[in-house]
Design an enzyme around this catalytic site. Structure first.
Site, PDB file in Angstrom:
ATOM      1  N   GLY A 238       1.133  21.761 -31.533  1.00  0.00           N
ATOM      2  CA  GLY A 238      -0.357  21.830 -31.246  1.00  0.00           C
ATOM      3  C   GLY A 238      -0.872  22.517 -32.561  1.00  0.00           C
ATOM      4  O   GLY A 238      -0.482  23.967 -32.344  1.00  0.00           O
TER       5      GLY A 238
ATOM      6  N   GLY B 261      -3.947  23.527 -32.820  1.00  0.00           N
ATOM      7  CA  GLY B 261      -5.504  23.855 -32.921  1.00  0.00           C
ATOM      8  C   GLY B 261      -5.576  25.345 -32.741  1.00  0.00           C
ATOM      9  O   GLY B 261      -4.844  25.817 -33.531  1.00  0.00           O
ATOM     10  N   PHE B 262      -6.300  25.766 -32.072  1.00  0.00           N
ATOM     11  CA  PHE B 262      -6.925  27.263 -32.124  1.00  0.00           C
ATOM     12  C   PHE B 262      -5.767  27.923 -31.711  1.00  0.00           C
ATOM     13  O   PHE B 262      -5.576  29.017 -32.549  1.00  0.00           O
ATOM     14  CB  PHE B 262      -7.882  27.491 -31.209  1.00  0.00           C
ATOM     15  CG  PHE B 262      -9.453  27.074 -31.732  1.00  0.00           C
ATOM     16  CD1 PHE B 262      -9.887  27.957 -32.786  1.00  0.00           C
ATOM     17  CD2 PHE B 262      -9.964  26.069 -31.240  1.00  0.00           C
ATOM     18  CE1 PHE B 262     -11.172  27.492 -33.062  1.00  0.00           C
ATOM     19  CE2 PHE B 262     -11.243  25.461 -31.998  1.00  0.00           C
ATOM     20  CZ  PHE B 262     -11.829  26.207 -32.804  1.00  0.00           C
ATOM     21  N   THR B 263      -5.049  27.856 -30.498  1.00  0.00           N
ATOM     22  CA  THR B 263      -3.893  28.640 -30.079  1.00  0.00           C
ATOM     23  C   THR B 263      -2.747  28.349 -31.209  1.00  0.00           C
ATOM     24  O   THR B 263      -1.855  29.497 -31.636  1.00  0.00           O
ATOM     25  CB  THR B 263      -3.479  28.346 -28.922  1.00  0.00           C
ATOM     26  OG1 THR B 263      -3.158  27.091 -28.779  1.00  0.00           O
ATOM     27  CG2 THR B 263      -4.610  28.923 -27.893  1.00  0.00           C
ATOM     28  N   GLY B 264      -2.378  27.253 -31.553  1.00  0.00           N
ATOM     29  CA  GLY B 264      -1.225  26.916 -32.304  1.00  0.00           C
ATOM     30  C   GLY B 264      -1.146  27.609 -33.427  1.00  0.00           C
ATOM     31  O   GLY B 264      -0.347  28.113 -34.006  1.00  0.00           O
TER      32      GLY B 264
ATOM     33  N   ASP C 157       1.259  18.617 -35.452  1.00  0.00           N
ATOM     34  CA  ASP C 157       0.424  17.991 -34.416  1.00  0.00           C
ATOM     35  C   ASP C 157       0.334  16.445 -34.442  1.00  0.00           C
ATOM     36  O   ASP C 157       1.576  16.047 -34.995  1.00  0.00           O
ATOM     37  CB  ASP C 157      -1.111  18.445 -34.909  1.00  0.00           C
ATOM     38  CG  ASP C 157      -2.086  18.573 -33.736  1.00  0.00           C
ATOM     39  OD1 ASP C 157      -2.416  17.598 -33.261  1.00  0.00           O
ATOM     40  OD2 ASP C 157      -2.587  19.721 -33.579  1.00  0.00           O
TER      41      ASP C 157
ATOM     42  N   ARG D 206      -9.963  23.855 -21.598  1.00  0.00           N
ATOM     43  CA  ARG D 206     -11.325  23.745 -20.813  1.00  0.00           C
ATOM     44  C   ARG D 206     -12.576  23.922 -21.368  1.00  0.00           C
ATOM     45  O   ARG D 206     -12.657  24.563 -22.357  1.00  0.00           O
ATOM     46  CB  ARG D 206     -10.877  24.514 -19.502  1.00  0.00           C
ATOM     47  CG  ARG D 206     -10.902  25.815 -19.607  1.00  0.00           C
ATOM     48  CD  ARG D 206     -11.062  26.462 -18.054  1.00  0.00           C
ATOM     49  NE  ARG D 206     -10.442  27.903 -18.132  1.00  0.00           N
ATOM     50  CZ  ARG D 206     -10.741  28.719 -17.326  1.00  0.00           C
ATOM     51  NH1 ARG D 206     -11.390  28.319 -16.187  1.00  0.00           N
ATOM     52  NH2 ARG D 206     -10.295  30.031 -17.289  1.00  0.00           N
TER      53      ARG D 206
ATOM     54  N   ARG E 151      -5.005  41.633 -20.915  1.00  0.00           N
ATOM     55  CA  ARG E 151      -6.579  41.872 -20.528  1.00  0.00           C
ATOM     56  C   ARG E 151      -6.706  43.064 -19.469  1.00  0.00           C
ATOM     57  O   ARG E 151      -7.594  43.897 -19.588  1.00  0.00           O
ATOM     58  CB  ARG E 151      -6.908  40.581 -19.754  1.00  0.00           C
ATOM     59  CG  ARG E 151      -7.203  39.613 -20.888  1.00  0.00           C
ATOM     60  CD  ARG E 151      -7.577  38.002 -20.286  1.00  0.00           C
ATOM     61  NE  ARG E 151      -7.971  37.086 -21.391  1.00  0.00           N
ATOM     62  CZ  ARG E 151      -7.573  35.876 -21.276  1.00  0.00           C
ATOM     63  NH1 ARG E 151      -6.988  35.184 -19.948  1.00  0.00           N
ATOM     64  NH2 ARG E 151      -7.933  35.044 -22.192  1.00  0.00           N
TER      65      ARG E 151
ATOM     66  N   HIS F   9      -1.258  31.495 -13.147  1.00  0.00           N
ATOM     67  CA  HIS F   9      -2.066  31.810 -14.225  1.00  0.00           C
ATOM     68  C   HIS F   9      -3.556  31.165 -13.890  1.00  0.00           C
ATOM     69  O   HIS F   9      -4.189  30.370 -14.362  1.00  0.00           O
ATOM     70  CB  HIS F   9      -1.974  31.253 -15.301  1.00  0.00           C
ATOM     71  CG  HIS F   9      -2.645  31.560 -16.568  1.00  0.00           C
ATOM     72  ND1 HIS F   9      -3.028  32.873 -17.045  1.00  0.00           N
ATOM     73  CD2 HIS F   9      -3.406  30.872 -17.485  1.00  0.00           C
ATOM     74  CE1 HIS F   9      -3.614  32.864 -17.914  1.00  0.00           C
ATOM     75  NE2 HIS F   9      -3.902  31.688 -18.509  1.00  0.00           N
TER      76      HIS F   9
HETATM   77  N1  LIG Z   1      -1.329  29.996 -20.613  1.00  0.00           N
HETATM   78  C1  LIG Z   1      -2.360  30.734 -21.464  1.00  0.00           C
HETATM   79  O1  LIG Z   1      -2.311  31.641 -21.345  1.00  0.00           O
HETATM   80  C2  LIG Z   1      -3.316  29.778 -22.242  1.00  0.00           C
HETATM   81  C3  LIG Z   1      -3.156  28.414 -22.400  1.00  0.00           C
HETATM   82  N2  LIG Z   1      -4.118  27.888 -23.088  1.00  0.00           N
HETATM   83  C4  LIG Z   1      -4.340  26.333 -23.195  1.00  0.00           C
HETATM   84  O2  LIG Z   1      -3.353  25.912 -24.418  1.00  0.00           O
HETATM   85  C5  LIG Z   1      -4.086  24.770 -24.743  1.00  0.00           C
HETATM   86  C6  LIG Z   1      -4.150  24.528 -26.365  1.00  0.00           C
HETATM   87  O3  LIG Z   1      -5.314  25.337 -26.473  1.00  0.00           O
HETATM   88  P1  LIG Z   1      -6.111  25.212 -27.939  1.00  0.00           P
HETATM   89  O4  LIG Z   1      -5.120  25.564 -29.005  1.00  0.00           O
HETATM   90  O5  LIG Z   1      -7.314  26.515 -27.642  1.00  0.00           O
HETATM   91  O6  LIG Z   1      -6.792  23.739 -27.758  1.00  0.00           O
HETATM   92  P2  LIG Z   1      -7.169  23.005 -29.112  1.00  0.00           P
HETATM   93  O7  LIG Z   1      -7.799  21.738 -28.787  1.00  0.00           O
HETATM   94  O8  LIG Z   1      -7.550  23.806 -30.388  1.00  0.00           O
HETATM   95  O9  LIG Z   1      -5.698  22.288 -29.954  1.00  0.00           O
HETATM   96  C7  LIG Z   1      -4.564  21.650 -29.166  1.00  0.00           C
HETATM   97  C8  LIG Z   1      -4.159  20.819 -29.926  1.00  0.00           C
HETATM   98  O10 LIG Z   1      -3.053  20.144 -29.401  1.00  0.00           O
HETATM   99  C9  LIG Z   1      -3.041  18.703 -30.232  1.00  0.00           C
HETATM  100  N3  LIG Z   1      -2.262  17.834 -29.468  1.00  0.00           N
HETATM  101  C10 LIG Z   1      -2.782  16.875 -28.560  1.00  0.00           C
HETATM  102  N4  LIG Z   1      -1.699  16.285 -28.142  1.00  0.00           N
HETATM  103  C11 LIG Z   1      -0.624  16.320 -28.669  1.00  0.00           C
HETATM  104  C12 LIG Z   1       0.606  15.632 -29.072  1.00  0.00           C
HETATM  105  N5  LIG Z   1       0.886  14.916 -28.219  1.00  0.00           N
HETATM  106  N6  LIG Z   1       1.484  16.347 -29.988  1.00  0.00           N
HETATM  107  C13 LIG Z   1       1.141  17.328 -30.627  1.00  0.00           C
HETATM  108  N7  LIG Z   1      -0.291  17.883 -30.647  1.00  0.00           N
HETATM  109  C14 LIG Z   1      -0.847  17.493 -29.825  1.00  0.00           C
HETATM  110  C15 LIG Z   1      -4.289  18.564 -30.661  1.00  0.00           C
HETATM  111  O11 LIG Z   1      -4.657  17.374 -31.616  1.00  0.00           O
HETATM  112  C16 LIG Z   1      -4.886  19.927 -30.949  1.00  0.00           C
HETATM  113  O12 LIG Z   1      -4.911  19.960 -32.150  1.00  0.00           O
HETATM  114  C17 LIG Z   1      -4.816  24.065 -23.911  1.00  0.00           C
HETATM  115  O13 LIG Z   1      -4.400  23.386 -22.851  1.00  0.00           O
HETATM  116  C18 LIG Z   1      -5.256  25.694 -23.027  1.00  0.00           C
HETATM  117  O14 LIG Z   1      -5.790  25.609 -22.009  1.00  0.00           O
HETATM  118  C19 LIG Z   1      -5.028  28.418 -23.882  1.00  0.00           C
HETATM  119  C20 LIG Z   1      -5.029  29.755 -24.042  1.00  0.00           C
HETATM  120  C21 LIG Z   1      -4.387  30.590 -23.044  1.00  0.00           C
HETATM  121  O1  LIG Z   2      -8.865  30.057 -19.532  1.00  0.00           O
HETATM  122  C1  LIG Z   2      -8.443  29.298 -20.294  1.00  0.00           C
HETATM  123  O2  LIG Z   2      -8.770  28.233 -20.046  1.00  0.00           O
HETATM  124  C2  LIG Z   2      -7.318  29.335 -21.296  1.00  0.00           C
HETATM  125  C3  LIG Z   2      -6.473  30.425 -20.672  1.00  0.00           C
HETATM  126  O3  LIG Z   2      -5.490  30.219 -19.994  1.00  0.00           O
HETATM  127  C4  LIG Z   2      -6.693  31.852 -20.826  1.00  0.00           C
HETATM  128  O4  LIG Z   2      -7.418  32.361 -21.989  1.00  0.00           O
HETATM  129  O5  LIG Z   2      -6.351  32.593 -19.958  1.00  0.00           O
END
Ligand SMILES: NC(=O)C1=CN([C@@H]2O[C@H](COP(=O)(O)OP(=O)(O)OC[C@H]3O[C@@H](n4cnc5c(N)ncnc54)[C@H](O)[C@@H]3O)[C@@H](O)[C@H]2O)C=CC1
Ligand SMILES: O=C([O-])CC(=O)C(=O)O
Length: 316
Positions: free
Chosen positions: A15, A17-20, A39, A90, A159, A183
């Site tokens: 992934g 995206g933003f986090t990756g 990705d 989300r 946080r 979470h």
């Molecule tokens: N556990 C936690 O504390 C947190 C969890 N998250 C979660 O992390 C996830 C990613 O968030 P962001 O990076 O902001 O989202 P994003 O939309 O910026 O990036 C996600 C990436 O995953 C890629 N992707 C989708 N299917 C794929 C696959 N089969 N193989 C490889 N890559 C694939 C997408 O193309 C995209 O580039 C979300 O589900 C978000 O809710 C985000 C922040 C904190």
């Molecule tokens: O809130 C979200 O959807 C992403 C996340 O898990 C966090 O920032 O804690």
């Protein structure tokens, strides 16, 4: 002269995206290993572009990690650590649980490849709803439980500690505390185990102020989602993933809250949820089981129920 081969660690971030992408850059900046950023094939060029852009920062910042952008798991082969951030994020008005069906499919597909190409890796899951996604990953990977770890508590605790430091106008370095449970909005920041420079926070702050901090922590992810307007937090989540990765790769034996498989601990069985553990070279090396008051246990039970309900959706 004898030349000793040094094994450089390999870290794959799935992934981009933003986090990756943010995680990949932070990992490289700390020279924790060589990074593969992966990705989907449709995004191969942008992924390569992000990786190259990061690499071109290395002469300026002075780091020697390589960063490779790809859509092929062959490039990820034999990674020591795989971090899964793949999935949808989300938007305002949504809960993390609304992502469950889409992201469970994505996490399973990713894990089938991880199992094939990185069978000895330790896997850290970020994709939401993360407790249930860690369960889905554990099922799909078939790895021992110590090598399947979810990220929630490091971020939630960060946080919580940020808000305590702001409230008391003290250094974040002196704030200690941690957050237990799922979470979600009923996570459990443990006030009784929170301190500033060793001083319990309930001797420094009123009940009302502490309750406000606890509540803000619980909805901390949502606060960022609402401010961003689209997508969710990524700087603090990436920093959290990096701390966990460093603990494992350097066998630091950090005591951190992470999502672990519970098999009787805290009275829960076959449940993935956030608890304090020792994180070291063998992944989750020990789970700490704390004595909880009746109120704390009731709050944790509520959080466990929420996680169980989402896991049921994953089980179908
Ligand atoms: N556990 C936690 O504390 C947190 C969890 N998250 C979660 O992390 C996830 C990613 O968030 P962001 O990076 O902001 O989202 P994003 O939309 O910026 O990036 C996600 C990436 O995953 C890629 N992707 C989708 N299917 C794929 C696959 N089969 N193989 C490889 N890559 C694939 C997408 O193309 C995209 O580039 C979300 O589900 C978000 O809710 C985000 C922040 C904190
Ligand atoms: O809130 C979200 O959807 C992403 C996340 O898990 C966090 O920032 O804690």
């Amino acid at each position: 002269m004898t030349i000793v081969a040094i094994h450089r660690k390999k870290i794959t971030v799935v992934g981009a995206g933003f986090t990756g992408a943010t995680t990949a850059l932070m990992l490289a900046q700390k020279e924790l290993g060589d990074i593969v950023l992966l990705d989907i094939p449709q995004l191969e060029n942008p992924t390569k572009g992000k990786a190259l852009d990061m690499l071109e920062a290395s002469p300026v910042q002075g780091f020697d990690s390589s960063i490779t952008g790809t859509s092929s798991y062959e490039d990820a082969a034999n990674s020591d650590i795989v971090i899964i951030t793949a999935g949808i994020a989300r938007k305002p008005g949504m809960s993390r649980d609304d992502l469950v069906s889409t992201n469970a499919g994505i996490v399973r597909t990713v894990c089938e490849n991880v199992k094939k190409y990185c069978p000895d890796s330790t896997v850290i899951i970020l994709s939401n709803p993360v407790d249930a996604m860690t369960y889905a990953a554990y099922q799909a990977l078939g790895f021992p439980k110590n090598r399947v770890i979810g990220q929630s508590g490091v971020l939630d605790t960060a946080r919580y500690c940020t808000f305590i430091a702001q409230e008391l106008n003290v250094s974040v370095e002196d704030v200690r505390g941690f957050v237990l449970g799922g979470h979600g909005d009923d996570m459990v920041p443990l006030v009784r185990y929170s301190s500033v420079g060793g001083i319990p926070i309930d001797t420094l702050l009123s009940k009302e102020r502490i309750e406000a901090i606890v509540q803000r922590t619980r909805v901390g992810g949502g606060e960022i989602v609402n401010l961003l307007g689209s997508g969710s937090a990524y700087y603090a989540p990436a920093a959290s993933l990096v701390q966990m990765t460093e603990a494992i790769l350097k066998d630091k034996k950090r005591v951190l809250p992470v999502i672990a498989l519970l098999e009787g601990e805290y009275g829960y069985d076959q449940l993935f949820m956030g608890v304090p553990v020792i994180l070291g070279g063998n992944g989750i090396e020990r789970i700490f089981e704390l004595e909880l008051t009746a109120d704390e246990k009731a709050a944790l039970d509520k959080s466990a129920d929420s996680v169980r309900n989402v896991i049921k959706i994953v089980q179908g």
